[in-house]
Design a protein around this motif. Structure first.
Motif, PDB file in Angstrom:
ATOM      1  N   VAL A 178       0.848  -1.197   0.000  1.00  0.00           N
ATOM      2  CA  VAL A 178       0.000   0.000   0.000  1.00  0.00           C
ATOM      3  C   VAL A 178       0.883   1.246   0.000  1.00  0.00           C
ATOM      4  CG1 VAL A 178      -1.632   1.345   1.386  1.00  0.00           C
ATOM      5  CG2 VAL A 178      -1.987  -1.117   1.082  1.00  0.00           C
ATOM      6  N   LEU A 179       1.890   1.266   0.875  1.00  0.00           N
ATOM      7  CA  LEU A 179       2.764   2.441   0.955  1.00  0.00           C
ATOM      8  C   LEU A 179       3.422   2.710  -0.395  1.00  0.00           C
ATOM      9  CD1 LEU A 179       4.486   1.792   4.412  1.00  0.00           C
ATOM     10  CD2 LEU A 179       2.873   3.638   3.884  1.00  0.00           C
ATOM     11  N   ARG A 180       3.986   1.661  -0.980  1.00  0.00           N
ATOM     12  CA  ARG A 180       4.782   1.851  -2.199  1.00  0.00           C
ATOM     13  C   ARG A 180       3.930   1.995  -3.456  1.00  0.00           C
ATOM     14  NH1 ARG A 180      10.147   0.929  -2.304  1.00  0.00           N
ATOM     15  NH2 ARG A 180       9.928   0.315  -4.480  1.00  0.00           N
ATOM     16  N   ASP A 181       2.908   1.139  -3.599  1.00  0.00           N
ATOM     17  CA  ASP A 181       2.200   1.061  -4.876  1.00  0.00           C
ATOM     18  C   ASP A 181       0.925   1.893  -4.904  1.00  0.00           C
ATOM     19  OD1 ASP A 181       4.196  -0.750  -5.322  1.00  0.00           O
ATOM     20  OD2 ASP A 181       2.935  -2.527  -5.100  1.00  0.00           O
ATOM     21  N   LEU A 234       0.150   4.531  -2.302  1.00  0.00           N
ATOM     22  CA  LEU A 234       0.437   5.897  -1.846  1.00  0.00           C
ATOM     23  C   LEU A 234       1.711   6.461  -2.471  1.00  0.00           C
ATOM     24  CD1 LEU A 234      -0.547   5.267   1.877  1.00  0.00           C
ATOM     25  CD2 LEU A 234      -1.877   6.513   0.172  1.00  0.00           C
ATOM     26  N   LEU A 235       2.428   5.638  -3.207  1.00  0.00           N
ATOM     27  CA  LEU A 235       3.652   6.042  -3.915  1.00  0.00           C
ATOM     28  C   LEU A 235       4.718   6.605  -2.984  1.00  0.00           C
ATOM     29  CD1 LEU A 235       1.971   7.497  -7.127  1.00  0.00           C
ATOM     30  CD2 LEU A 235       2.736   5.161  -6.684  1.00  0.00           C
ATOM     31  N   LEU A 236       4.729   6.101  -1.765  1.00  0.00           N
ATOM     32  CA  LEU A 236       5.801   6.459  -0.828  1.00  0.00           C
ATOM     33  C   LEU A 236       6.838   5.334  -0.911  1.00  0.00           C
ATOM     34  CD1 LEU A 236       3.692   7.703   2.218  1.00  0.00           C
ATOM     35  CD2 LEU A 236       5.067   9.086   0.648  1.00  0.00           C
ATOM     36  N   THR A 237       7.812   5.503  -1.787  1.00  0.00           N
ATOM     37  CA  THR A 237       8.727   4.396  -2.077  1.00  0.00           C
ATOM     38  C   THR A 237       9.985   4.417  -1.207  1.00  0.00           C
ATOM     39  OG1 THR A 237       9.617   5.715  -3.874  1.00  0.00           O
ATOM     40  CG2 THR A 237       7.927   4.096  -4.454  1.00  0.00           C
ATOM     41  N   GLY A 238       9.987   5.273  -0.177  1.00  0.00           N
ATOM     42  CA  GLY A 238      11.135   5.268   0.752  1.00  0.00           C
ATOM     43  C   GLY A 238      11.234   3.965   1.497  1.00  0.00           C
ATOM     44  N   THR A 239      10.107   3.377   1.868  1.00  0.00           N
ATOM     45  CA  THR A 239      10.098   2.092   2.569  1.00  0.00           C
ATOM     46  C   THR A 239      10.428   1.004   1.553  1.00  0.00           C
ATOM     47  OG1 THR A 239       8.415   2.974   4.045  1.00  0.00           O
ATOM     48  CG2 THR A 239       8.712   0.588   4.059  1.00  0.00           C
ATOM     49  N   GLU A 262      -6.199   0.204   9.709  1.00  0.00           N
ATOM     50  CA  GLU A 262      -7.345   1.070  10.015  1.00  0.00           C
ATOM     51  C   GLU A 262      -7.151   1.706  11.402  1.00  0.00           C
ATOM     52  OE1 GLU A 262     -10.212   1.995   8.345  1.00  0.00           O
ATOM     53  OE2 GLU A 262     -10.790   3.129  10.127  1.00  0.00           O
ATOM     54  N   GLY A 263      -7.193   3.038  11.426  1.00  0.00           N
ATOM     55  CA  GLY A 263      -7.092   3.749  12.702  1.00  0.00           C
ATOM     56  C   GLY A 263      -5.681   3.884  13.249  1.00  0.00           C
ATOM     57  N   ALA A 264      -4.694   3.337  12.549  1.00  0.00           N
ATOM     58  CA  ALA A 264      -3.332   3.333  13.095  1.00  0.00           C
ATOM     59  C   ALA A 264      -2.585   4.620  12.768  1.00  0.00           C
ATOM     60  CB  ALA A 264      -2.564   2.138  12.540  1.00  0.00           C
ATOM     61  N   GLU A 265      -1.601   4.905  13.620  1.00  0.00           N
ATOM     62  CA  GLU A 265      -0.663   5.998  13.345  1.00  0.00           C
ATOM     63  C   GLU A 265       0.611   5.397  12.814  1.00  0.00           C
ATOM     64  OE1 GLU A 265       0.413   9.180  15.991  1.00  0.00           O
ATOM     65  OE2 GLU A 265      -1.658   9.155  16.761  1.00  0.00           O
ATOM     66  N   ILE A 266       0.997   5.824  11.612  1.00  0.00           N
ATOM     67  CA  ILE A 266       2.156   5.209  10.964  1.00  0.00           C
ATOM     68  C   ILE A 266       3.206   6.257  10.654  1.00  0.00           C
ATOM     69  CG2 ILE A 266       2.896   3.967   8.873  1.00  0.00           C
ATOM     70  CD1 ILE A 266      -0.076   2.869   8.923  1.00  0.00           C
ATOM     71  N   LEU A 267       4.458   5.889  10.925  1.00  0.00           N
ATOM     72  CA  LEU A 267       5.579   6.757  10.555  1.00  0.00           C
ATOM     73  C   LEU A 267       6.464   5.992   9.583  1.00  0.00           C
ATOM     74  CD1 LEU A 267       7.321   9.409  11.216  1.00  0.00           C
ATOM     75  CD2 LEU A 267       8.663   7.841  12.630  1.00  0.00           C
ATOM     76  N   THR A 268       6.717   6.599   8.424  1.00  0.00           N
ATOM     77  CA  THR A 268       7.655   6.004   7.463  1.00  0.00           C
ATOM     78  C   THR A 268       8.864   6.936   7.348  1.00  0.00           C
ATOM     79  OG1 THR A 268       6.834   7.147   5.497  1.00  0.00           O
ATOM     80  CG2 THR A 268       5.687   5.118   6.132  1.00  0.00           C
ATOM     81  N   ILE A 269       9.857   6.510   6.602  1.00  0.00           N
ATOM     82  CA  ILE A 269      11.075   7.315   6.449  1.00  0.00           C
ATOM     83  C   ILE A 269      10.758   8.704   5.899  1.00  0.00           C
ATOM     84  CG2 ILE A 269      11.620   6.399   4.136  1.00  0.00           C
ATOM     85  CD1 ILE A 269      14.184   7.206   6.910  1.00  0.00           C
TER      86      ILE A 269
END
Ligand SMILES: Cc1cc2nc3c(=O)[nH]c(=O)nc-3n(C[C@H](O)[C@H](O)[C@H](O)COP(=O)(O)OP(=O)(O)OC[C@H]3O[C@@H](n4cnc5c(N)ncnc54)[C@H](O)[C@@H]3O)c2cc1C
Ligand code: FES
Ligand code: FES
Lengths: 289, 161
Positions: B30-33, B35-40, B72-79
C-alpha cells in the motif's frame, strides 16, 4: 497471496460464528507473523481471515499475585516481557517471549499465535509448559480448557477444531521459591529457529527441589513435555549428580530427526547440555525469589 | 467478494490519510504502490530483513507482515516523515557522516528502528543497539558503521557532541 476476505471481529462470539461459517477455509489472524508468510508462500489457502486483535478479551494481560496470569491470545510478545510484574513472576516465559524473532516481530507476534501455529520449534511453548500454562478455548459448543502440554497434536496441528478460538492462556501464580528458564541453541545470536530449546521450572525448599517440570522444543513432531525428567528431581537435593540424571531422562523423552539444522545425535547432545543449564538457571532464580 | 477494495483511514506521517486497498495487499505494498511512498523498501517480503520497517502505533513492525486493511485507525511513521523542513533528523545526519550506507536499501528500516530505540532509551549500550537492530539486515555496509552512526546520533541528540 490470493484475495481473501478480512473480518475484524469485535467479540469472541462474532469470531466463532465467522470462523464456523467457513470451516477449514477460515482461520484466525493475530500478529500475522506466521500466517501472512504461509499465505504468501502458498503453504495455506484460505477464503477468510478473522482478525482477533480488536476483541477485548484477547487483548488483555492481567496479573494478580494470587490468581496468576492471563494472557489474551492476541497480546504481542513485547507487552508480556515489558510488564515488570509479569517479568518477575514468570522468568521462563520472559526468556522465550524476548527471543521470538527480532523487535519488529515481537511488536506484532503473539504468544497465542506461537502456540496455535504449533511449530515443533515454537519457543514459547516449552516455556508455557514449564510454567504449567492452560489454554482457554471457546467454540460453537462452548468453552473448554486444555493444558498446554496436550495442545499441539502434530506439526502445525492443535486440538483447536474449526470454529474454535484460543481466547487466553492462563498461568497459575508461582509458588514461593519458584524459578524457571527457557534456553535454546541457534548458530547465530538472534533471529533463527531453535535447533533445540529447553524450558525448565522448579520449586525449591532450601536446596531441595519439591517440584520440577521440563519441556523441549525442536526434538519431536510437537513440543515435548518430559514429565519423567522432572519427576527425577522432585523431592531431591539440587546436586550436580541429580541434575545430570534429569538431563539423561530428558534425552530419552525426545525423538529428534536429522535435518539441515543438526543431526539427531547432535540434538540429543544439546538436550543434555541445555537441560542442565536451564535447570541450573531456574534453581538460581528460585533461590533468589 | 474479495476483489472489492476496502477503505482504510490512518494517520500517516502526521497527516490524516485514506486509501483503498485489496485485502491481500500488505501495508508495504500500500505504501509503495498505492500511496507512492517508495522510501520504505522491500527486501525479503517475509519478515527477515527489516528493510520494510515502519513505526505503527509506537512500535516498529515489518510492513510486509501487516495487511493494509489492518492499519485502520493506526498511526504510521515512514522514512518520509523523519526529516523536517528544517533539515535531516540527527540519525539521518549521523548515517551520512559515518558512511553507514552503501546501496541504501536497508537504510530507511535501520533509521526507523534506531529512532524508536533512541526515543525510548536515549543512551543505549552498543550491545543494546546491536540487539535492537537484529531484525534489520544489511548486505553491503556492514554493521560496525551502522552501529557507530546510531551511537553518534544518540550523542548528538543528548547534546554530548
Ligand atoms: C523473521 C521471523 C522470525 C521468527 N522467529 C521466531 C522465533 O525465534 N521463535 C519462534 O518461536 N517463532 C518465530 N517466528 C514465528 C512467529 O513470529 C511466531 O510463531 C509468533 O509468535 C506468531 O504469532 P502471531 O500472533 O504473529 O500469529 P499469526 O501468524 O497471526 O497466527 C499463527 C497461527 O495461529 C492461528 N491463531 C492465531 N490466533 C489464534 C487464536 N486466537 N485462536 C486460534 N488460532 C489462532 C492462526 O490462524 C495461525 O495459524 C518468526 C517469524 C518470522 C517472520
Ligand atoms: S521486506 Fe519486510 S522484513 Fe524484509
Ligand atoms: S547499504 Fe546495502 S543493504 Fe545495507
Amino acid at each position: 497471496m490470493r484475495p481473501i476476505e478480512y473480518v475484524a471481529a469485535k467479540t469472541v462470539q462474532e469470531a466463532v460464528t465467522s470462523l464456523a461459517e467457513k470451516g477449514d477455509a477460515a482461520r484466525p489472524l493475530a500478529g500475522g507473523t506466521d500466517i501472512i508468510v504461509q499465505l504468501r508462500g502458498g503453504r495455506r489457502q484460505l477464503d477468510r481471515l478473522v482478525d482477533m486483535k480488536a476483541i477485548p478479551e484477547l487483548n488483555e494481560l492481567t496479573y494478580n499475585a494470587s490468581s496468576g496470569l492471563r494472557i489474551g491470545a492476541a497480546v504481542p510478545c513485547y507487552r508480556v516481557y515489558g510488564n515488570a510484574e509479569v517479568a518477575g513472576a514468570y522468568p521462563g516465559l520472559i526468556d522465550a517471549a524476548s527471543l521470538v524473532g527480532g523487535i519488529q516481530i515481537q511488536g506484532r507476534g503473539s504468544i497465542g499465535g506461537n502456540l496455535c501455529n504449533a511449530a515443533p520449534s515454537g519457543d514459547t511453548i516449552p516455556a508455557l509448559i514449564a510454567h504449567s500454562a492452560v489454554a482457554e478455548i471457546t467454540g460453537p459448543g462452548g468453552s473448554r480448557e486444555v493444558p498446554v502440554e496436550d495442545f499441539c497434536t502434530a506439526p502445525g496441528r492443535t486440538v483447536i477444531q474449526s470454529g474454535e478460538i484460543l481466547v487466553a492462556i492462563r498461568i497459575p501464580a508461582p509458588a514461593a521459591h519458584f524459578g524457571a528458564c527457557y534456553m535454546r541453541f541457534i548458530p547465530r545470536n538472534e533471529m533463527d529457529i531453535a535447533v533445540v530449546g529447553v524450558g525448565a521450572s522448579v520449586v525449591m525448599d532450601g536446596n531441595k527441589v519439591t517440584a520440577c517440570r521440563i519441556a523441549l522444543a525442536s526434538v519431536a513432531p510437537t513440543p515435548v513435555y518430559a514429565a519423567a525428567a522432572g519427576a527425577v528431581l522432585a523431592g531431591k537435593e539440587a546436586t550436580e549428580e541429580n541434575i545430570n540424571a534429569v538431563a539423561e531422562v530428558a534425552q530419552s523423552a525426545a525423538t529428534p530427526i536429522s535435518d539441515m539444522r543438526g543431526t539427531a545425535e547432535y540434538r540429543t547432545h544439546l538436550i543434555g547440555v541445555l537441560t542442565r543449564r536451564a535447570l541450573q538457571s531456574a534453581i538460581q532464580r528460585a533461590k533468589g525469589a | 467478494m474479495a476483489s472489492e477494495k476496502t477503505h482504510v483511514r490512518t494517520t500517516l506521517n502526521g497527516e490524516a490519510t485514506e486509501y483503498l486497498c485489496e485485502t491481500n495487499q500488505s501495508l508495504l505494498e500500500v505504501l509503495r504502490d498505492v500511496l507512492l511512498l517508495t522510501g520504505t523498501k522491500e527486501g525479503c517480503n517475509d519478515g527477515n530483513c527489516g528493510a520494510c520497517t515502519v513505526n505503527m502505533d509506537g512500535r516498529i513492525v515489518d510492513s510486509c507482515l501487516v495487511l493494509g486493511v489492518e492499519a485502520e485507525g493506526a498511526e504510521i511513521l515512514t522514512i518520509e516523515g523523519v526529516a523536517t523542513p528544517e533539515g535531516l533528523h540527527p540519525i539521518q545526519q549521523a548515517f551520512l557522516e559515518n558512511a553507514a550506507l552503501q546501496c541504501g536499501i536497508c537504510t530507511p528500516g535501520f533509521i526507523i528502528a534506531s529512532k524508536a530505540l533512541l526515543e525510548k532509551e536515549p543512551n543505549p549500550s552498543e550491545a543494546r543497539i546491536r540487539h535492537w537492530l537484529a531484525g534489520n539486515l544489511c548486505r553491503c555496509t556492514g554493521y560496525d558503521k551502522i552501529v557507530k552512526a546510531v551511537v553518534a546520533a544518540a550523542n548528538t541528540i543528548g547534546g554530548k557532541k
